[in-house]
Design a protein around this motif. Sequence first.
Motif, PDB file in Angstrom:
ATOM      1  N   VAL A  47      25.471 -18.909  32.781  1.00 50.05           N
ATOM      2  CA  VAL A  47      24.352 -19.120  33.707  1.00 50.05           C
ATOM      3  C   VAL A  47      23.399 -17.928  33.669  1.00 50.05           C
ATOM      4  CG1 VAL A  47      23.733 -19.277  36.157  1.00 50.05           C
ATOM      5  CG2 VAL A  47      25.601 -20.660  35.257  1.00 50.05           C
ATOM      6  N   TRP A  48      23.970 -16.729  33.567  1.00 45.84           N
ATOM      7  CA  TRP A  48      23.152 -15.523  33.664  1.00 45.84           C
ATOM      8  C   TRP A  48      22.374 -15.241  32.389  1.00 45.84           C
ATOM      9  CZ3 TRP A  48      22.525 -14.811  38.431  1.00 45.84           C
ATOM     10  CH2 TRP A  48      23.558 -15.092  39.340  1.00 45.84           C
ATOM     11  N   SER A  51      19.650 -17.821  32.395  1.00 49.97           N
ATOM     12  CA  SER A  51      18.625 -17.423  33.371  1.00 49.97           C
ATOM     13  C   SER A  51      17.750 -16.312  32.814  1.00 49.97           C
ATOM     14  CB  SER A  51      19.280 -16.967  34.680  1.00 49.97           C
ATOM     15  OG  SER A  51      20.016 -18.010  35.276  1.00 49.97           O
ATOM     16  N   ILE A  54      15.284 -17.807  30.411  1.00 49.55           N
ATOM     17  CA  ILE A  54      14.236 -18.546  31.116  1.00 49.55           C
ATOM     18  C   ILE A  54      13.261 -17.592  31.788  1.00 49.55           C
ATOM     19  CG2 ILE A  54      13.746 -20.152  32.997  1.00 49.55           C
ATOM     20  CD1 ILE A  54      16.457 -21.479  32.406  1.00 49.55           C
ATOM     21  N   ILE A  55      13.800 -16.603  32.489  1.00 46.41           N
ATOM     22  CA  ILE A  55      12.932 -15.643  33.181  1.00 46.41           C
ATOM     23  C   ILE A  55      12.066 -14.891  32.176  1.00 46.41           C
ATOM     24  CG2 ILE A  55      12.920 -13.507  34.543  1.00 46.41           C
ATOM     25  CD1 ILE A  55      15.403 -14.611  36.006  1.00 46.41           C
ATOM     26  N   TYR A  90      10.899 -27.623  37.931  1.00 47.70           N
ATOM     27  CA  TYR A  90      12.348 -27.643  38.164  1.00 47.70           C
ATOM     28  C   TYR A  90      12.905 -29.050  37.991  1.00 47.70           C
ATOM     29  CZ  TYR A  90      16.794 -27.851  40.584  1.00 47.70           C
ATOM     30  OH  TYR A  90      18.105 -28.096  40.885  1.00 47.70           O
ATOM     31  N   LYS A 287      21.906 -24.968  37.053  1.00 52.34           N
ATOM     32  CA  LYS A 287      22.053 -23.772  37.894  1.00 52.34           C
ATOM     33  C   LYS A 287      21.111 -22.670  37.425  1.00 52.34           C
ATOM     34  CE  LYS A 287      26.954 -24.554  39.027  1.00 52.34           C
ATOM     35  NZ  LYS A 287      28.346 -24.037  38.849  1.00 52.34           N
ATOM     36  N   ALA A 288      21.048 -22.476  36.100  1.00 51.96           N
ATOM     37  CA  ALA A 288      20.176 -21.442  35.547  1.00 51.96           C
ATOM     38  C   ALA A 288      18.711 -21.745  35.846  1.00 51.96           C
ATOM     39  CB  ALA A 288      20.401 -21.316  34.044  1.00 51.96           C
ATOM     40  N   THR A 289      18.354 -23.019  35.744  1.00 52.64           N
ATOM     41  CA  THR A 289      16.978 -23.423  36.032  1.00 52.64           C
ATOM     42  C   THR A 289      16.632 -23.189  37.493  1.00 52.64           C
ATOM     43  OG1 THR A 289      17.001 -25.089  34.279  1.00 52.64           O
ATOM     44  CG2 THR A 289      15.366 -25.366  36.023  1.00 52.64           C
ATOM     45  N   ILE A 291      18.035 -21.046  39.617  1.00 49.52           N
ATOM     46  CA  ILE A 291      17.935 -19.599  39.861  1.00 49.52           C
ATOM     47  C   ILE A 291      16.606 -19.063  39.339  1.00 49.52           C
ATOM     48  CG2 ILE A 291      18.882 -17.343  39.211  1.00 49.52           C
ATOM     49  CD1 ILE A 291      21.658 -18.727  39.108  1.00 49.52           C
ATOM     50  N   SER A 292      16.258 -19.445  38.127  1.00 52.85           N
ATOM     51  CA  SER A 292      15.060 -18.916  37.478  1.00 52.85           C
ATOM     52  C   SER A 292      13.785 -19.355  38.181  1.00 52.85           C
ATOM     53  CB  SER A 292      15.015 -19.352  36.017  1.00 52.85           C
ATOM     54  OG  SER A 292      16.186 -18.953  35.345  1.00 52.85           O
TER      55      SER A 292
END
Length: 489
Positions: A47-48, A51, A54-55, A90, A287-289, A291-292
């Motif tokens: 996930v991290w 993320s 993506i970020i 999202y 989840k990653a999306t 968060i980002s």
Amino acid sequence: MVEDVASGNHHLQQQQPQAFDVSVEGYEHRDSKFFDEDGRHKRTGTVWTASAHIITAVIGAGVLSLSWAIAQLGWVAGPAAMILFSLVTYYTSTLLSVCYRTGDPVNGKRNHTYMDAVRSILGGFKVKICGCIQYANLFGVAVGYTVAASISMMAVQRSNCFHSSGGKDPCHMNSNVYMITFGVAEIILSQIPDFDQLWWLSIVAAVMSFTYSIIGLGLGVGKVVENKRVRGSLTGITVGTVSESRKIWRTFQALGDIAFAYSYSMILIEIEDTVKSPPKESTTMKKATFISVVVTTFFYMLCGCFGYAAFGDSSPGNLLTGFGFYNPFWLLDVANAAIVVHLVGAYQVYCQPLFSFIEKTATDRFPNSDFVNKEIKIPIPGYHPYKLNLFRLVWRTIFVIITTLLSMLLPFFNDIVGLLGAIGFWPITVYFPVEMYIVQKRIPKWSTRWVCLYMLSFACLIVSVTAAAGSVAGIIDDVKVYKPFRTNY
């Protein structure tokens, strides 16, 4: 041709169809702890890391134009547009993440690229259309990032020039040398073979994006405190300050700038292909999306709104290089240096899928060519040997040179950003994810969900068309006064 697009960024492994039958350290590829079920190297993404990718892609040059975009729209429409774009991005990203596997969400065929997903789920002529749009947009992003990086490099030198001369020297300079410097750095980094080897660069770039976003936010807050009031209006820049037609075009262009700030769907599947399983890749990616998008929207709202509050209708097109801020000059230097480092990484994150497509196509067309396929091992003390591929070296170098030359011809940050956002937003972020999701989930025609999805797609089409029109109008105005390779700033 577009239909021959790469089915993954690990194109070197794809040259070994017998992978399932090869043993590595006593394991067959299908059973090995080193390989996935399809013979590719084991994915390790989480996930991290997803993320971070993506970020890195999202919090880019786009954040710097948001205060200008809000200035065109005003205190009501500006923040509302950012929230709407974040929600749409999202939602459509969650639809797209489901399309990573065709059919069964756990054991279905993996689609290693955005184009693979379009081919396996939609097929036909739509594959060609998608490929043209996606790769043209990736190419455009490379141009836009080169422009943005050169502007930040110039800003560092200009702020130091202003400081040393006490503001007496106008400090005019040409952007070409900075674009060439950025291009040289990208030529070197573009020799990283595959997308999954960029995780460290993405993390560094993500840290840099937070750095300059926080500095921009801090300077905006400080300016508001210094002014002792919040500038701006409910409807944005007023007619009179600009002509009525210019107000309309700028409003449209502002939508393109905001769309560009959320643009990353074109590489979402490629990012998802780096994520390990179990759990399901789509679960991790959702989840990653989330968060980002939450993190980036939070920063976007703060940076855009405080920038507008600080400068009102005179908000610069680039918050940290428009010289609304002069001091502390060293802090501006740190922020602009962080922008450059971030864009160096983001350039690679966006371009790797395009690199992979061209190289896989060349491999398919010329399977017996040593120039295309042969790898030369170059020993690196204390590390694995670097595998040099001559075709990769030549073609990626040519690509970077072309994007650098185009950047020197069209160094219009705001207009380029708006046009890129407009061109890519509807087809890549909305249309194809919606179409693929409908087919993947077998949503009945004319059902409530089917109608709602198409209504969303149509509304976003209208936004993209109007935003593109506004950006083209801006570029036409800029070209009238710009002299390629000679104009100084």
